[in-house]
Design an enzyme around this catalytic site. Structure first.
Site, PDB file in Angstrom:
ATOM      1  N   ARG A  46      27.102  -9.054  43.025  1.00 28.64           N
ATOM      2  CA  ARG A  46      25.587  -8.977  42.390  1.00 28.64           C
ATOM      3  C   ARG A  46      24.827  -8.105  43.348  1.00 28.64           C
ATOM      4  NH1 ARG A  46      22.109 -12.555  43.235  1.00 28.64           N
ATOM      5  NH2 ARG A  46      23.358 -14.272  42.692  1.00 28.64           N
ATOM      6  N   TYR A  98       9.097   7.317  26.261  1.00 31.84           N
ATOM      7  CA  TYR A  98      10.176   6.678  25.607  1.00 31.84           C
ATOM      8  C   TYR A  98       9.917   5.411  24.815  1.00 31.84           C
ATOM      9  CZ  TYR A  98      14.838   4.716  25.246  1.00 31.84           C
ATOM     10  OH  TYR A  98      16.178   4.219  24.592  1.00 31.84           O
ATOM     11  N   ASP A 170      10.099   8.866  35.446  1.00 29.45           N
ATOM     12  CA  ASP A 170      11.415   8.822  34.542  1.00 29.45           C
ATOM     13  C   ASP A 170      11.875  10.323  34.494  1.00 29.45           C
ATOM     14  OD1 ASP A 170      13.287   8.821  32.602  1.00 29.45           O
ATOM     15  OD2 ASP A 170      12.429   7.020  31.417  1.00 29.45           O
ATOM     16  N   LYS A 195      22.314   9.116  30.116  1.00 25.64           N
ATOM     17  CA  LYS A 195      22.324  10.374  29.554  1.00 25.64           C
ATOM     18  C   LYS A 195      23.028  11.371  30.249  1.00 25.64           C
ATOM     19  CE  LYS A 195      19.725   7.771  26.776  1.00 25.64           C
ATOM     20  NZ  LYS A 195      18.301   7.234  27.163  1.00 25.64           N
TER      21      LYS A 195
HETATM   22  C1  LIG Z   1      17.485   6.217  27.065  1.00 27.72           C
HETATM   23  C2  LIG Z   1      16.311   6.252  27.690  1.00 27.72           C
HETATM   24  C3  LIG Z   1      15.820   5.032  28.633  1.00 27.72           C
HETATM   25  C4  LIG Z   1      16.472   3.805  28.693  1.00 27.72           C
HETATM   26  O1  LIG Z   1      17.684   3.801  29.095  1.00 27.72           O
HETATM   27  P1  LIG Z   1      19.028   2.771  28.558  1.00 27.72           P
HETATM   28  O2  LIG Z   1      20.147   3.496  29.441  1.00 27.72           O
HETATM   29  O3  LIG Z   1      19.105   3.031  27.180  1.00 27.72           O
HETATM   30  O4  LIG Z   1      18.468   1.446  28.778  1.00 27.72           O
HETATM   31  C5  LIG Z   1      14.847   5.339  29.199  1.00 27.72           C
HETATM   32  N1  LIG Z   1      13.848   6.552  29.456  1.00 27.72           N
HETATM   33  C6  LIG Z   1      14.240   7.507  28.847  1.00 27.72           C
HETATM   34  C7  LIG Z   1      13.424   8.776  28.951  1.00 27.72           C
HETATM   35  C8  LIG Z   1      15.501   7.498  27.848  1.00 27.72           C
HETATM   36  O5  LIG Z   1      15.924   8.479  27.448  1.00 27.72           O
END
Ligand SMILES: *Cc1c(COP(=O)(O)O)cnc(C)c1O
Length: 379
Positions: A46, A98, A170, A195
């Site tokens: 952890r 998002y 982000d 992603k």
């Molecule tokens: C998919 C996404 C998230 C969330 O991520 P997860 O891996 O699904 O928890 C946050 N911000 C953006 C821009 C995303 O495309």
């Protein structure tokens, strides 16, 4: 070293026992100590794990940061950053962020006493007007989802610095290959590594990247205290995915531009949202702060839900699925899928309608993608 070289090598060479070319997976919960005061740098997974550390070193380097913490999901990365703040603190975010982040802000963390304003971040006067003495953070997401609106990162960090406000970006949609927010003054970067960083639609993960010691310590503390770290298996997959990030992004973009150009001239398409098109209102800003235009795009069809349904039915190559950033092309309907958690009114205000289709362009050959979408649009 250049970006592509760092993608392949930084953090990777961890096996001093056998010199394996790839980072071993360390599937262990605990590590034995040499004596009462010494261990080999890890004590409990952890808190830290060699495979996860390898990934963290790699991503920190790609973003130009000093520290990174890899988390179980993108959402847990965002949750981590929200623990930099306390009840009463005010955070300003875009009105088209998002959906999962919007839910976390407007529901979960609002109940815990944080305050949020959602503004049209493209309009800097609206952003400045939303700042109060309690404002502690400006949340940046660019380009936005699904309509590919950009915000000027440098202009926003300049505004934030005047009032001692932290900026968090982000950077999921662009990946560090195409956009590095630290270069424009951002304090903290988060990713959903699910992603582009992993890129193969086979894992969920996230990360928080920092370059300031105090912020780094707070982030590391929170990930450990809340138990949000990425598993060694997932870390290994993401580290493997990142090695091809540069070439993948090139292939993604090549196909995205071809698709955008076809859509732009198609009689059944009303509007294309892609920063790579010169007609995009923020094409110049995209050129300034991005090293490319990415592979996310949306378009409005002529017609409504019935016609949209036909496009999804007719396409043979695009999977009808949410998410993005994988090697396979995906197509989805924000109205009932990615943005269904927004109220109808909020969707319409943001410009999302029953005509809107979002696509994540994969790395298939552009000719095949163009041909498939063309025939799908022939409704
Ligand atoms: C998919 C996404 C998230 C969330 O991520 P997860 O891996 O699904 O928890 C946050 N911000 C953006 C821009 C995303 O495309």
């Amino acid at each position: 070293m250049k970006f592509e070289t760092r993608s392949v090598h930084v953090g990777v060479d961890k096996d001093s026992a056998y010199n394996s070319a790839t980072t071993p997976i360390y599937p262990t919960s605990t590590f034995s100590w040499d004596n009462l005061t010494t261990n080999r740098g890890f004590d409990y997974t952890r808190s830290g794990n060699p495979t996860r550390s390898a990934l963290e070193e790699n991503i920190a380097s790609l973003e130009g940061g000093t520290q990174c913490r890899a988390t179980s999901t993108g959402m847990s990365a965002i949750v981590t950053t929200l623990h930099l703040f306390k009840p009463g603190d005010h955070i300003i975010a875009g009105d088209d962020i998002y959906g999962g982040t919007y839910r976390l802000f407007s529901d979960v963390f609002t109940r815990m006493g944080l305050k949020f304003s959602f503004v049209k971040m493209r309009d800097l006067s609206k952003l400045e007007a939303a700042i109060t003495p309690e404002t502690k953070c400006i949340w940046i997401e660019t380009p936005s989802n699904p309509l590919m609106n950009l915000v000027d990162i440098e202009a926003i960090t300049a505004i934030a610095k005047k009032s001692n406000i932290i900026t968090i970006a982000d950077n999921t949609f662009m990946s560090p290959y195409l956009q590095r927010p630290f270069e424009f003054g951002v304090d903290v970067i988060v990713h959903s590594t699910t992603k582009y960083l992993n890129g193969h639609s086979d894992v969920v993960g996230g990360c928080v990247v920092t370059r300031d010691d105090e912020l780094s310590q707070k982030i590391a503390y929170t990930v450990n205290a809340l138990g949000l770290g990425c598993s060694p298996f997932d870390a290994w997959l993401i580290l493997r995915g990142i090695k091809t990030l540069g070439p993948r992004m090139q292939a993604h973009q090549r196909a995205a531009m071809a698709v955008a150009e076809m859509l732009d001239g198609h009689p059944n398409v009303e509007h294309v949202y892609y920063p790579g098109l010169e007609s995009h209102p923020q094409h110049a800003l995209a050129k300034k702060q991005q090293d490319g235009f990415g592979a996310m795009l949306s378009f409005d069809i002529k017609g409504g839900r019935a016609e949209a349904e036909k496009v999804f039915e007719r396409s043979e190559l695009f999977l009808l699925a949410e998410s993005l950033g994988g090697v396979e092309s995906l197509m989805e309907y924000p109205e009932t899928m990615s943005h269904a958690s927004m109220t109808l009114e909020a969707r319409r205000q943001a410009g999302i309608t029953e005509k809107t289709i979002r696509v994540s362009i994969g790395i298939e050959h552009p000719d095949d993608l163009v041909a498939d979408l063309k025939q799908a649009l022939d409704f």
